[in-house]
Design a protein around this motif. Structure first.
Motif, PDB file in Angstrom:
ATOM      1  N   ARG A 165     -38.378  61.824 -50.233  1.00 51.71           N
ATOM      2  CA  ARG A 165     -38.591  63.251 -49.950  1.00 51.71           C
ATOM      3  C   ARG A 165     -38.827  63.982 -51.265  1.00 51.71           C
ATOM      4  O   ARG A 165     -38.012  63.900 -52.186  1.00 51.71           O
ATOM      5  N   THR A 166     -39.951  64.705 -51.347  1.00 50.80           N
ATOM      6  CA  THR A 166     -40.413  65.204 -52.634  1.00 50.80           C
ATOM      7  C   THR A 166     -40.440  66.733 -52.692  1.00 50.80           C
ATOM      8  O   THR A 166     -40.931  67.399 -51.769  1.00 50.80           O
ATOM      9  N   THR A 167     -39.922  67.264 -53.802  1.00 46.37           N
ATOM     10  CA  THR A 167     -40.009  68.692 -54.099  1.00 46.37           C
ATOM     11  C   THR A 167     -40.820  68.873 -55.379  1.00 46.37           C
ATOM     12  O   THR A 167     -40.564  68.205 -56.399  1.00 46.37           O
ATOM     13  N   PHE A 168     -41.798  69.762 -55.322  1.00 42.66           N
ATOM     14  CA  PHE A 168     -42.667  70.052 -56.468  1.00 42.66           C
ATOM     15  C   PHE A 168     -42.123  71.285 -57.171  1.00 42.66           C
ATOM     16  O   PHE A 168     -42.167  72.397 -56.658  1.00 42.66           O
ATOM     17  N   LEU A 169     -41.574  71.086 -58.376  1.00 39.44           N
ATOM     18  CA  LEU A 169     -40.966  72.153 -59.162  1.00 39.44           C
ATOM     19  C   LEU A 169     -42.029  72.741 -60.091  1.00 39.44           C
ATOM     20  O   LEU A 169     -42.369  72.152 -61.118  1.00 39.44           O
ATOM     21  N   LEU A 170     -42.536  73.916 -59.764  1.00 43.70           N
ATOM     22  CA  LEU A 170     -43.666  74.477 -60.506  1.00 43.70           C
ATOM     23  C   LEU A 170     -43.279  74.919 -61.918  1.00 43.70           C
ATOM     24  O   LEU A 170     -44.081  74.813 -62.851  1.00 43.70           O
ATOM     25  N   ASN A 171     -42.078  75.457 -62.082  1.00 42.02           N
ATOM     26  CA  ASN A 171     -41.530  75.814 -63.394  1.00 42.02           C
ATOM     27  C   ASN A 171     -42.464  76.691 -64.225  1.00 42.02           C
ATOM     28  O   ASN A 171     -42.477  76.621 -65.455  1.00 42.02           O
ATOM     29  N   GLY A 172     -43.265  77.511 -63.570  1.00 44.23           N
ATOM     30  CA  GLY A 172     -44.157  78.426 -64.286  1.00 44.23           C
ATOM     31  C   GLY A 172     -45.320  77.760 -64.978  1.00 44.23           C
ATOM     32  O   GLY A 172     -46.092  78.429 -65.684  1.00 44.23           O
ATOM     33  N   ALA A 173     -45.512  76.458 -64.766  1.00 45.15           N
ATOM     34  CA  ALA A 173     -46.563  75.734 -65.474  1.00 45.15           C
ATOM     35  C   ALA A 173     -47.866  75.679 -64.695  1.00 45.15           C
ATOM     36  O   ALA A 173     -48.930  75.434 -65.276  1.00 45.15           O
ATOM     37  N   PHE A 174     -47.789  75.900 -63.389  1.00 41.87           N
ATOM     38  CA  PHE A 174     -48.964  75.698 -62.544  1.00 41.87           C
ATOM     39  C   PHE A 174     -48.715  76.353 -61.194  1.00 41.87           C
ATOM     40  O   PHE A 174     -47.605  76.303 -60.663  1.00 41.87           O
ATOM     41  N   THR A 175     -49.760  76.972 -60.641  1.00 37.19           N
ATOM     42  CA  THR A 175     -49.663  77.556 -59.305  1.00 37.19           C
ATOM     43  C   THR A 175     -50.750  76.954 -58.426  1.00 37.19           C
ATOM     44  O   THR A 175     -51.945  77.138 -58.699  1.00 37.19           O
ATOM     45  N   PRO A 176     -50.371  76.221 -57.396  1.00 31.86           N
ATOM     46  CA  PRO A 176     -51.392  75.615 -56.521  1.00 31.86           C
ATOM     47  C   PRO A 176     -52.190  76.690 -55.793  1.00 31.86           C
ATOM     48  O   PRO A 176     -51.643  77.726 -55.395  1.00 31.86           O
ATOM     49  N   ASP A 177     -53.485  76.415 -55.625  1.00 29.84           N
ATOM     50  CA  ASP A 177     -54.275  77.331 -54.807  1.00 29.84           C
ATOM     51  C   ASP A 177     -54.060  76.976 -53.330  1.00 29.84           C
ATOM     52  O   ASP A 177     -53.298  76.050 -53.003  1.00 29.84           O
ATOM     53  N   SER A 178     -54.730  77.699 -52.442  1.00 30.84           N
ATOM     54  CA  SER A 178     -54.481  77.507 -51.007  1.00 30.84           C
ATOM     55  C   SER A 178     -54.843  76.091 -50.556  1.00 30.84           C
ATOM     56  O   SER A 178     -54.142  75.487 -49.737  1.00 30.84           O
ATOM     57  N   GLY A 179     -55.917  75.550 -51.099  1.00 26.90           N
ATOM     58  CA  GLY A 179     -56.308  74.192 -50.747  1.00 26.90           C
ATOM     59  C   GLY A 179     -55.299  73.166 -51.220  1.00 26.90           C
ATOM     60  O   GLY A 179     -54.971  72.213 -50.489  1.00 26.90           O
ATOM     61  N   GLN A 180     -54.784  73.355 -52.419  1.00 24.62           N
ATOM     62  CA  GLN A 180     -53.774  72.440 -52.953  1.00 24.62           C
ATOM     63  C   GLN A 180     -52.466  72.563 -52.186  1.00 24.62           C
ATOM     64  O   GLN A 180     -51.783  71.561 -51.941  1.00 24.62           O
ATOM     65  N   GLU A 181     -52.120  73.787 -51.819  1.00 18.97           N
ATOM     66  CA  GLU A 181     -50.914  73.972 -51.003  1.00 18.97           C
ATOM     67  C   GLU A 181     -51.037  73.228 -49.671  1.00 18.97           C
ATOM     68  O   GLU A 181     -50.078  72.621 -49.191  1.00 18.97           O
ATOM     69  N   ALA A 182     -52.223  73.244 -49.090  1.00 18.63           N
ATOM     70  CA  ALA A 182     -52.438  72.540 -47.830  1.00 18.63           C
ATOM     71  C   ALA A 182     -52.287  71.027 -48.018  1.00 18.63           C
ATOM     72  O   ALA A 182     -51.702  70.341 -47.161  1.00 18.63           O
ATOM     73  N   GLU A 183     -52.801  70.520 -49.141  1.00 24.81           N
ATOM     74  CA  GLU A 183     -52.647  69.099 -49.425  1.00 24.81           C
ATOM     75  C   GLU A 183     -51.171  68.714 -49.560  1.00 24.81           C
ATOM     76  O   GLU A 183     -50.725  67.688 -49.025  1.00 24.81           O
ATOM     77  N   LEU A 184     -50.419  69.546 -50.272  1.00 25.85           N
ATOM     78  CA  LEU A 184     -48.999  69.278 -50.458  1.00 25.85           C
ATOM     79  C   LEU A 184     -48.252  69.337 -49.128  1.00 25.85           C
ATOM     80  O   LEU A 184     -47.398  68.487 -48.847  1.00 25.85           O
ATOM     81  N   HIS A 185     -48.576  70.337 -48.324  1.00 19.91           N
ATOM     82  CA  HIS A 185     -47.935  70.474 -47.018  1.00 19.91           C
ATOM     83  C   HIS A 185     -48.214  69.251 -46.140  1.00 19.91           C
ATOM     84  O   HIS A 185     -47.317  68.736 -45.455  1.00 19.91           O
ATOM     85  N   GLU A 186     -49.450  68.770 -46.190  1.00 26.86           N
ATOM     86  CA  GLU A 186     -49.823  67.598 -45.389  1.00 26.86           C
ATOM     87  C   GLU A 186     -49.022  66.365 -45.788  1.00 26.86           C
ATOM     88  O   GLU A 186     -48.714  65.516 -44.955  1.00 26.86           O
ATOM     89  N   ARG A 187     -48.652  66.284 -47.068  1.00 23.02           N
ATOM     90  CA  ARG A 187     -47.867  65.152 -47.559  1.00 23.02           C
ATOM     91  C   ARG A 187     -46.365  65.397 -47.419  1.00 23.02           C
ATOM     92  O   ARG A 187     -45.556  64.562 -47.812  1.00 23.02           O
ATOM     93  N   GLY A 188     -45.981  66.557 -46.873  1.00 23.04           N
ATOM     94  CA  GLY A 188     -44.570  66.849 -46.663  1.00 23.04           C
ATOM     95  C   GLY A 188     -43.833  67.284 -47.917  1.00 23.04           C
ATOM     96  O   GLY A 188     -42.599  67.199 -47.983  1.00 23.04           O
TER      97      GLY A 188
END
Length: 296
Positions: A165-188
């Motif tokens: 089970r994976t959590t993506f810690l952005l830490n102010g280094a990167f902000t996913p765009d809407s397409g990337q957020e969808a990819e992450l959501h699809e992978r759980g």
């Protein structure tokens, strides 16, 4: 004396490159300063026949086997400078020695500059990693955190759900765009936007808002670079990637400079013991054949 070949770096790639040359009874020298990239890890995984062994044990056994060959010499130290001189290469070491060889094999490795998060460096190779294939299985499908350093961290975040089970810690280094957020959501993948204050415990991430998220392991991408300037000194060409610049080689691991071969992490955008060993074997055999069939 001029050696047939000098191998700069005596870790996995360098040891593997030296072996074919030793078995061809060529006079070779290995220069090694004893700083393996995976020296922080307790075990090395994914290497056929060596899975789960301590890295230092693998390197120690390989060195002992190599030094049984009578034409091999070993020098503990650092190669500081290298240049071409007519039909040979000159090496100067940190203690002032001047050495000569007809061929060079660069197994110089890379150095990792870690994210400046308090507590991360102390856990590097123990509960904070960079390679899922090397360390993901041992997390036993637990909770995994990916600490972002740039957009390149998306690759980690999309891979690691296969290991837990994976959590993506952005830490102010990167902000996913809407397409990337969808990819992450699809992978759980869960996205955590809060910044990291420090890492404690085994792999506990303390956020700046006061929350603590406990993980079984963390992954992040270090900023890496060649561990020696020798390839640049010789004029070797580099390939640029999102990870780090690595020495450009052909299929036989020869660089853009004739007579100079390169192998291991410094010559491939992937950190892996089995890949380093395979590259080293190719570089060593190709170095021997160049001594036989070419006059440069």
């Amino acid at each position: 004396m001029t050696y047939d070949a000098i191998i700069v770096g005596g870790s996995y790639a360098g040891l593997s490159a030296a072996l074919p040359l030793a078995r061809a009874r060529r006079k070779i020298l290995v220069i090694d300063e004893g700083i393996r990239r995976n020296r922080f890890a307790k075990a090395s995984y994914g290497f056929l026949g060596q899975d789960g062994r301590p890295p230092e044990a693998i390197a120690r056994d390989a060195r002992e086997q190599l030094l049984r060959y009578p034409t091999v010499e070993w020098l503990e130290g650092r190669a500081e400078q290298a240049k071409r001189e007519e039909k040979h290469f000159a090496i100067r070491t940190g203690d002032g020695r001047r050495l000569s060889a007809r061929r060079l094999v660069l197994a110089i490795g890379i150095a990792d500059d870690l994210p400046g998060i308090p507590g991360l460096a102390e856990r590097w190779g123990r509960s904070v990693f960079h390679c899922p294939y090397c360390h993901g299985y041992e997390l036993d499908q637990g909770h995994i955190g990916v600490i972002a350093v740039s957009e390149a961290s998306m690759h980690h975040a999309l891979m690691l759900p296969d290991w837990g089970r994976t959590t993506f810690l952005l830490n102010g280094a990167f902000t996913p765009d809407s397409g990337q957020e969808a990819e992450l959501h699809e992978r759980g993948v869960t996205i955590e936007a809060a910044s990291i204050a420090r890492i404690g415990g085994d792999a506990d991430v303390v956020l700046t808002d006061g929350r603590t998220i406990r993980f079984d392991g963390l992954f992040t991408l270090p900023k890496s670079r060649p561990a020696s300037p020798i390839a640049s000194q010789l004029g070797c060409e580099f390939d640029e990637t999102g990870l780090y610049p690595f020495i450009r080689t052909g299929m036989t691991k020869e660089t853009s400079v004739p007579g100079v071969f390169a192998c291991g992490d410094a010559a491939r955008a992937a950190g892996s013991v089995p890949l380093a060993v395979g590259d080293g074997n190719m570089a060593g055999a190709a170095t021997h054949q160049s001594l036989l069939f070419r006059r440069d």
